[in-house]
Design a protein around this motif. Structure first.
Motif, mmCIF file in Angstrom:
data_model
loop_
_atom_site.group_PDB
_atom_site.id
_atom_site.type_symbol
_atom_site.label_atom_id
_atom_site.label_comp_id
_atom_site.label_asym_id
_atom_site.label_seq_id
_atom_site.Cartn_x
_atom_site.Cartn_y
_atom_site.Cartn_z
ATOM 1 N N ARG A 1 0.893 -1.214 -0.103
ATOM 2 C CA ARG A 1 -0.042 -0.115 0.245
ATOM 3 C C ARG A 1 0.966 1.118 0.006
ATOM 4 O O ARG A 1 0.613 2.262 -0.750
ATOM 5 C CB ARG A 1 -0.875 0.047 1.352
ATOM 6 N N TYR A 2 1.927 1.307 0.591
ATOM 7 C CA TYR A 2 2.603 2.474 0.687
ATOM 8 C C TYR A 2 3.766 2.720 -0.392
ATOM 9 O O TYR A 2 3.860 3.843 -0.798
ATOM 10 C CB TYR A 2 3.668 2.384 2.317
ATOM 11 N N LYS A 3 4.167 1.486 -1.278
ATOM 12 C CA LYS A 3 4.893 1.618 -2.205
ATOM 13 C C LYS A 3 3.743 2.214 -3.217
ATOM 14 O O LYS A 3 4.218 3.026 -3.910
ATOM 15 C CB LYS A 3 5.381 0.173 -2.751
ATOM 16 N N ARG A 4 2.751 1.763 -3.508
ATOM 17 C CA ARG A 4 1.653 2.596 -4.402
ATOM 18 C C ARG A 4 1.487 3.816 -4.024
ATOM 19 O O ARG A 4 1.387 4.601 -5.002
ATOM 20 C CB ARG A 4 0.314 1.439 -4.395
ATOM 21 N N ALA A 5 1.216 4.176 -2.700
ATOM 22 C CA ALA A 5 0.766 5.288 -2.465
ATOM 23 C C ALA A 5 1.928 6.443 -2.722
ATOM 24 O O ALA A 5 1.775 7.775 -3.554
ATOM 25 C CB ALA A 5 0.699 5.725 -0.896
ATOM 26 N N ARG A 6 3.194 6.105 -2.698
ATOM 27 C CA ARG A 6 4.267 6.778 -3.147
ATOM 28 C C ARG A 6 4.342 7.353 -4.656
ATOM 29 O O ARG A 6 4.435 8.514 -4.981
ATOM 30 C CB ARG A 6 5.807 6.372 -2.450
ATOM 31 N N GLU A 7 4.072 6.168 -5.332
ATOM 32 C CA GLU A 7 4.296 6.289 -6.816
ATOM 33 C C GLU A 7 2.805 7.144 -7.184
ATOM 34 O O GLU A 7 2.863 8.022 -8.197
ATOM 35 C CB GLU A 7 4.115 5.164 -7.484
ATOM 36 N N PHE A 8 1.837 6.962 -6.546
ATOM 37 C CA PHE A 8 0.465 7.585 -6.708
ATOM 38 C C PHE A 8 0.610 9.014 -6.652
ATOM 39 O O PHE A 8 0.060 9.652 -7.514
ATOM 40 C CB PHE A 8 -0.503 6.813 -5.765
ATOM 41 N N TYR A 9 1.564 9.286 -5.542
ATOM 42 C CA TYR A 9 1.548 10.928 -5.449
ATOM 43 C C TYR A 9 2.170 11.491 -6.451
ATOM 44 O O TYR A 9 2.049 12.472 -7.058
ATOM 45 C CB TYR A 9 2.268 10.933 -3.956
ATOM 46 N N ASP A 10 3.422 10.731 -6.975
ATOM 47 C CA ASP A 10 4.084 11.481 -8.068
ATOM 48 C C ASP A 10 3.408 11.398 -9.258
ATOM 49 O O ASP A 10 3.359 12.229 -10.028
ATOM 50 C CB ASP A 10 5.214 10.282 -8.550
#
Lengths: 442, 442
Positions: B153-162
């Motif tokens: 979830r956190y990996k996707r969140a970081r990329e999602f933000y970008d």
């Protein structure tokens, strides 16, 4: 004398005009598609004229046209429908609010929830224009390389509809007891867990919002293709279609209503509302001149490209100010399309430039004339059983909208075929549609 | 004398109180979480008190608690955040509008678009509370059997933000030229196609809306876990956290600001706003009594279950109106949790029933007292560098909210640590945050 059939009118906004030249028309607000102040003025004028609904079209990709066309387009960027219509719900009180949402690129839980929320916020005025998203560029904004194929989109759409309406029925209308004494907020016996497991979707539920004011927001669809017509017949309550003339409209009307009857629905509970561009002038000639002027504002580069596609040959070689050449080359493109363009040019005596502007602007059904002549057109379609009303698109704004609300609508009211005031409060009441029963509770 | 440090205050709504007993409190509106008229009154009171923002919490599943608790919960069903805040944007003019949206169960194209739209509709007041959605029941509403694991979830969140911020930068601020003469609506040289391809997401762009008024809506996050703190340090502009006391808060404050500095950010551009329940009374005793009364409205069945979980033993066997037994059995549950409950009971002299109500109601940080004593608390945390402000949650409404806006805020203003009027127009201006540069254009 029996009461006259009544017209239904919805305003098709994207978020203002679909016509490519509209933003350049004298008196227009070039930023109107993206300026809330103007949009408030428009919706308030439509509500004062007692329109059934304000219908927000949508699309999910910018790159759905060449850059040369894109740079001239005022419809590519806009507010997002849910946020826009929720804002507009607070500056209006009766007009329906129809938002477009995709069954291909969204989740049924989100869609069910947002429409339920809009329906509560607007006190029963929400409608869902359920689309499968035809624009193949959209896929690339949602993690896919290729567009989802037509048959799969319709299969998912049908199941999506079952899930969304099932989620709307998560709670009985009287589930929220809010009894301070006992401390019971919601009667969980009146809550249904959907537990949907299908070929395309798996959704547990229940939805985290009370049942919508209208039971279900009104379901709107564009039914043209065979699966589209069938989906509309099974699920839609208002159908937005694009027939080219009254005969085609009548055939489509009978086909969709017949299909609805065949699946056990009351055809009266499905309203057929063809899309029409309405241009009003002081005389028929004046209206035609306005339209020619509007068409002339479609940039020639975009316009001639549209004409070339329709003809299946390079129209940029023709004399722009002469008639369409008689000896068009054979085409691999649609011969029907070529023939209908030739027919249009001859019928209206259009030059190549004018023809190009028409095709690059808005080539669909149009009623162009005086308030009286356009009222005649609308009334004829209603009387002949070719339409229950219309999805009206405006050529330019504000003038094109105001001439409909201030001149055409009073003429329709005088004839007794359009309401002088809203009789109900909800969009279902405006459209004469019943409130759906909850499938899980009495 | 240098100017005093200024507090920032946001109102944490779900959509009214988080406290389970709030809807049963005398004078409350039991349907307030779901009644737009009440919500309008609340947000207008908060705006009159010059709050920085109205913060709408969210969740994506009803079945995240046993039915016995669910039937008593007023927070499980509510309006959807985007539709609610868009509606509220039209009855307010300055207060910020923070919506919760999930990076795990939504698409970056939709999220970027909705926040941009809300930012335009509200003229620069939108904020995104970026959550990865911790509630494991949510997965089942979105086609999954199991919740997405924390690290993913956190990996996707970081990329999602970008991706989301990249989509917000799709157009330069001056891309929309709308030149009637040349027919150019948008300068396509000032449009950027993102073409993002990452481990988790693939999104082409550009976004179909102009760059937000604020450049980017304000990014809000709750940073508690290690990956949560790191994500906040890298991306958040306001952090909503839940420290148990000032020492824990100070440590968290220093840690997150230190991490932000380590990744090259200005720590001033990241505001730490601990969540706090504020209960105001005429005297400290009066405030404490109000809180005990509120806690007593948590149904005993729910309350005792919460206490049992915290103690790791069945509290329903204890005398409800006696003190907590001294000889609690050994527990397999968290010893820290058991110890802190024992400590709380002794410190406040609570009976088993009162303790249960506290844990079933709101067990986090609370400032309970007079306007002066609570202002002392807030000022102390500000002065000690434990907070840049607070995410305020109200015990019951309207009274609990009005006592903050009408009594506490004037006291803070008298002390010169809270604004008497908004100085800017946008939420970024309220929070003292810069407008982000467009990464693709000057």
């Amino acid at each position: 004398m029996p009461p006259k059939k009544q017209l239904h009118l919805t305003a098709f906004m994207r978020p203002v005009s679909l016509h490519t030249g509209a933003w350049r028309y004298p008196g227009s607000h070039p930023d109107a598609n993206f300026n809330l102040t103007h949009l408030k003025t428009f919706i308030q004028a439509l509500e004062a004229a007692k329109f059934d609904a304000f219908f927000m079209a949508d699309h999910l990709a910018v790159l759905n046209m060449p850059l040369e066309a894109l740079k001239r387009s005022h419809t590519v960027t806009s507010f997002e429908p849910f946020t826009l219509l929720s804002a507009l719900s607070q500056v209006t009180s009766r007009i329906g609010l129809a938002a477009t949402a995709s069954t291909t690129y969204d989740e049924p839980y989100h869609i069910a929830r947002r429409f339920a929320s809009l329906d509560h916020l607007s006190e029963g005025r929400a409608a869902w224009n359920m689309v499968t998203t035809g624009n193949p560029e959209s896929a690339k904004n949602f993690g896919l390389d290729e567009h989802v194929e037509h048959g799969s989109r319709y299969k998912r759409a049908r199941e999506f509809y079952d899930v969304v309406t099932g989620l709307w029925d998560s709670f009985a209308d009287d589930a929220f007891v809010r009894d301070r004494e006992s401390g019971t907020y919601v009667d969980v016996e009146k809550m249904h867990v959907l537990n949907h497991v299908g070929d395309e979707l798996k959704v547990r539920g229940p939805l985290n919002i009370a049942r919508p004011v209208q039971g279900w927001p009104v379901i709107v669809q564009a039914g043209q293709s065979d699966p589209g017509r069938q989906l509309a017949a099974e699920t839609a309550e208002a159908v937005f279609c694009s027939p080219r003339d009254i005969d085609a409209a009548k055939a489509l009307y009978d086909d969709i209503k017949g299909r609805a009857k065949a699946v056990g629905r009351d055809p009266e509970h499905l309203k057929i509302l063809p899309a029409v561009l309405i241009v009003i002038g002081d005389s028929v000639e004046d209206a035609k001149e306005k339209r020619l002027r509007l068409d002339s504002l479609v940039h020639y580069d975009s316009a001639i490209a549209s004409l070339s596609i329709s003809l299946g040959s390079d129209a940029s070689k023709f004399d722009p100010d002469g008639p369409l050449p008689k000896d068009l080359p054979e085409t691999n493109a649609s011969k029907t399309s070529q023939a209908s363009v030739i027919n249009l040019a001859e019928k209206e005596g259009l030059t190549v430039r004018q023809l190009a502007g028409r095709l690059g602007g808005y080539a669909g059904l149009a009623f162009v004339g005086t308030p009286e002549s356009v009222a005649d057109d609308l009334e004829l379609w209603l009387e002949k059983g070719a339409a229950d009303g219309f999805t009206v698109t405006f050529p330019f704004l504000p003038e094109g909208l105001e001439s409909v609300t201030n001149k055409l609508v009073p003429e329709l009211q005088r004839r007794g075929i359009f309401r002088k005031d809203y009789e109900g409060k909800t969009l279902r009441e405006h459209l004469g549609l019943p409130r759906p029963k909850n499938r899980f509770f009495e």
